[in-house]
Write a protein that holds these residues in place. Structure first.
Motif, PDB file in Angstrom:
ATOM      1  N   MET A 123      72.630 -16.594 116.070  1.00  0.00           N
ATOM      2  CA  MET A 123      71.378 -17.022 115.435  1.00  0.00           C
ATOM      3  C   MET A 123      71.244 -16.408 114.043  1.00  0.00           C
ATOM      4  O   MET A 123      70.786 -17.065 113.109  1.00  0.00           O
ATOM      5  N   ALA A 124      71.631 -15.133 113.893  1.00  0.00           N
ATOM      6  CA  ALA A 124      71.530 -14.445 112.603  1.00  0.00           C
ATOM      7  C   ALA A 124      72.426 -15.110 111.559  1.00  0.00           C
ATOM      8  O   ALA A 124      72.030 -15.263 110.398  1.00  0.00           O
ATOM      9  N   LEU A 125      73.622 -15.496 111.960  1.00  0.00           N
ATOM     10  CA  LEU A 125      74.522 -16.156 111.020  1.00  0.00           C
ATOM     11  C   LEU A 125      73.948 -17.493 110.569  1.00  0.00           C
ATOM     12  O   LEU A 125      74.069 -17.864 109.406  1.00  0.00           O
ATOM     13  N   TYR A 126      73.309 -18.202 111.475  1.00  0.00           N
ATOM     14  CA  TYR A 126      72.666 -19.454 111.095  1.00  0.00           C
ATOM     15  C   TYR A 126      71.472 -19.190 110.176  1.00  0.00           C
ATOM     16  O   TYR A 126      71.256 -19.897 109.193  1.00  0.00           O
ATOM     17  N   ALA A 127      70.687 -18.162 110.495  1.00  0.00           N
ATOM     18  CA  ALA A 127      69.465 -17.858 109.740  1.00  0.00           C
ATOM     19  C   ALA A 127      69.777 -17.420 108.316  1.00  0.00           C
ATOM     20  O   ALA A 127      68.953 -17.585 107.421  1.00  0.00           O
ATOM     21  N   ASP A 128      70.937 -16.819 108.107  1.00  0.00           N
ATOM     22  CA  ASP A 128      71.377 -16.434 106.768  1.00  0.00           C
ATOM     23  C   ASP A 128      70.302 -15.645 106.008  1.00  0.00           C
ATOM     24  O   ASP A 128      69.956 -15.973 104.874  1.00  0.00           O
ATOM     25  N   GLY A 129      69.736 -14.644 106.674  1.00  0.00           N
ATOM     26  CA  GLY A 129      68.786 -13.752 106.013  1.00  0.00           C
ATOM     27  C   GLY A 129      67.320 -14.098 106.186  1.00  0.00           C
ATOM     28  O   GLY A 129      66.456 -13.322 105.787  1.00  0.00           O
ATOM     29  N   LYS A 130      67.009 -15.256 106.738  1.00  0.00           N
ATOM     30  CA  LYS A 130      65.597 -15.590 106.960  1.00  0.00           C
ATOM     31  C   LYS A 130      65.023 -14.632 108.006  1.00  0.00           C
ATOM     32  O   LYS A 130      65.710 -14.267 108.961  1.00  0.00           O
ATOM     33  N   PRO A 131      63.762 -14.222 107.845  1.00  0.00           N
ATOM     34  CA  PRO A 131      63.195 -13.203 108.732  1.00  0.00           C
ATOM     35  C   PRO A 131      62.907 -13.653 110.161  1.00  0.00           C
ATOM     36  O   PRO A 131      62.817 -12.819 111.058  1.00  0.00           O
ATOM     37  N   VAL A 132      62.786 -14.942 110.391  1.00  0.00           N
ATOM     38  CA  VAL A 132      62.558 -15.438 111.747  1.00  0.00           C
ATOM     39  C   VAL A 132      63.712 -16.368 112.100  1.00  0.00           C
ATOM     40  O   VAL A 132      63.983 -17.329 111.391  1.00  0.00           O
ATOM     41  N   ARG A 133      64.384 -16.031 113.177  1.00  0.00           N
ATOM     42  CA  ARG A 133      65.494 -16.861 113.614  1.00  0.00           C
ATOM     43  C   ARG A 133      65.228 -17.332 115.041  1.00  0.00           C
ATOM     44  O   ARG A 133      64.442 -16.751 115.771  1.00  0.00           O
ATOM     45  N   GLY A 134      65.908 -18.394 115.398  1.00  0.00           N
ATOM     46  CA  GLY A 134      65.682 -18.925 116.727  1.00  0.00           C
ATOM     47  C   GLY A 134      66.703 -19.954 117.111  1.00  0.00           C
ATOM     48  O   GLY A 134      67.702 -20.155 116.418  1.00  0.00           O
ATOM     49  N   GLU A 135      66.406 -20.617 118.216  1.00  0.00           N
ATOM     50  CA  GLU A 135      67.364 -21.530 118.801  1.00  0.00           C
ATOM     51  C   GLU A 135      66.615 -22.593 119.583  1.00  0.00           C
ATOM     52  O   GLU A 135      65.529 -22.349 120.097  1.00  0.00           O
ATOM     53  N   LYS A 136      67.219 -23.787 119.643  1.00  0.00           N
ATOM     54  CA  LYS A 136      66.623 -24.905 120.362  1.00  0.00           C
ATOM     55  C   LYS A 136      67.622 -25.434 121.380  1.00  0.00           C
ATOM     56  O   LYS A 136      68.617 -26.065 121.033  1.00  0.00           O
ATOM     57  N   THR A 137      67.410 -25.092 122.631  1.00  0.00           N
ATOM     58  CA  THR A 137      68.143 -25.704 123.730  1.00  0.00           C
ATOM     59  C   THR A 137      67.112 -26.055 124.790  1.00  0.00           C
ATOM     60  O   THR A 137      66.571 -25.152 125.436  1.00  0.00           O
ATOM     61  N   PRO A 138      66.789 -27.338 124.957  1.00  0.00           N
ATOM     62  CA  PRO A 138      65.775 -27.689 125.936  1.00  0.00           C
ATOM     63  C   PRO A 138      66.035 -27.091 127.322  1.00  0.00           C
ATOM     64  O   PRO A 138      65.108 -26.610 127.977  1.00  0.00           O
ATOM     65  N   ALA A 139      67.292 -27.074 127.760  1.00  0.00           N
ATOM     66  CA  ALA A 139      67.622 -26.573 129.096  1.00  0.00           C
ATOM     67  C   ALA A 139      67.388 -25.068 129.250  1.00  0.00           C
ATOM     68  O   ALA A 139      67.392 -24.555 130.367  1.00  0.00           O
TER      69      ALA A 139
END
Length: 169
Positions: A112-128
C-alpha cells in the motif's frame, strides 16, 4: 497524525467500491490501491497471503527474495500485483521488504505504501475483504473501513449486463 492513516473499502461485488476508490483517490492526501486480494479468506478462495506463504518464508532473506521474485515473475495480469511489477523497481521493493519485520502485515502495508508514494493516507479496495475486517482492524487499529452496500436488484442487473457484454473476468 504520527504515522500514515489507513482506509479500506469492502463490500459486495458491484456495489460501487471502484467508484468509491476513484473518488477517494482524487484527494491529494489519499491513495487507495486496487484489489490486492491479499487476505480473502471468504468462501471463494484463499488470498495471496496464503499463496505467498507457500512460495517462501519471508522471515529469511531467501524466502523474502522468493516472494518478491514471484510477484515480479508470476503477477496475474488483472491484479494489483501486476501493477507492482510494472510500476515499482524490483530492488526497491526487495530492499524495503527486507527492512520490515517481514510479517504479513508489513508486506501488505509495504504494498500500500508503494502505491501511495508518500501520501499520508493509504488504503486498499478488495470487496471480499469484508470477511477480513477483524484482521484489518487488528493490523491497523485506527483504520477507517468503508462498507459499500447496494440494492441487491441493482447488483443483479449490473452483473447481468457485465456478463452479457463479455466484460466479466
Amino acid at each position: 497524525m504520527t504515522g500514515p492513516g489507513y482506509v479500506f473499502i469492502v463490500g459486495s461485488g458491484r456495489s460501487g467500491t471502484s467508484l468509491m476508490r476513484r473518488i477517494l483517490n482524487r484527494s491529494e492526501q489519499i491513495a487507495v490501491c486496487d484489489e490486492t486480494l491479499f487476505l480473502t479468506r471468504g468462501p471463494l478462495r484463499a488470498g495471496f497471503q496464503h499463496t505467498f506463504s507457500r512460495v517462501g518464508d519471508m522471515s529469511t532473506d531467501d524466502g523474502a527474495r522468493s516472494v518478491v521474485d514471484y510477484v515480479y515473475q508470476g503477477a496475474y495480469e488483472k491484479s494489483f500485483w501486476h501493477w507492482i511489477q510494472n510500476h515499482v523497481d524490483y530492488g526497491l521493493f526487495l530492499r524495503r521488504l527486507l527492512e520490515t519485520d517481514r510479517s504479513d502485515r508489513a508486506f501488505f502495508d509495504l504494498a500500500m505504501a508503494l502505491y501511495a508514494d508518500g501520501k499520508p493516507v493509504r488504503g486498499e479496495k478488495t470487496p471480499a475483504h469484508i470477511y477480513d475486517v477483524p484482521t484489518l482492524l487488528e493490523w491497523f487499529p485506527e483504520a477507517k473501513v468503508v462498507h459499500m452496500l447496494r440494492d441487491p436488484r441493482a447488483v443483479f442487473v449490473s452483473k447481468k449486463i457485465k456478463i452479457e457484454t463479455g466484460e466479466w473476468n
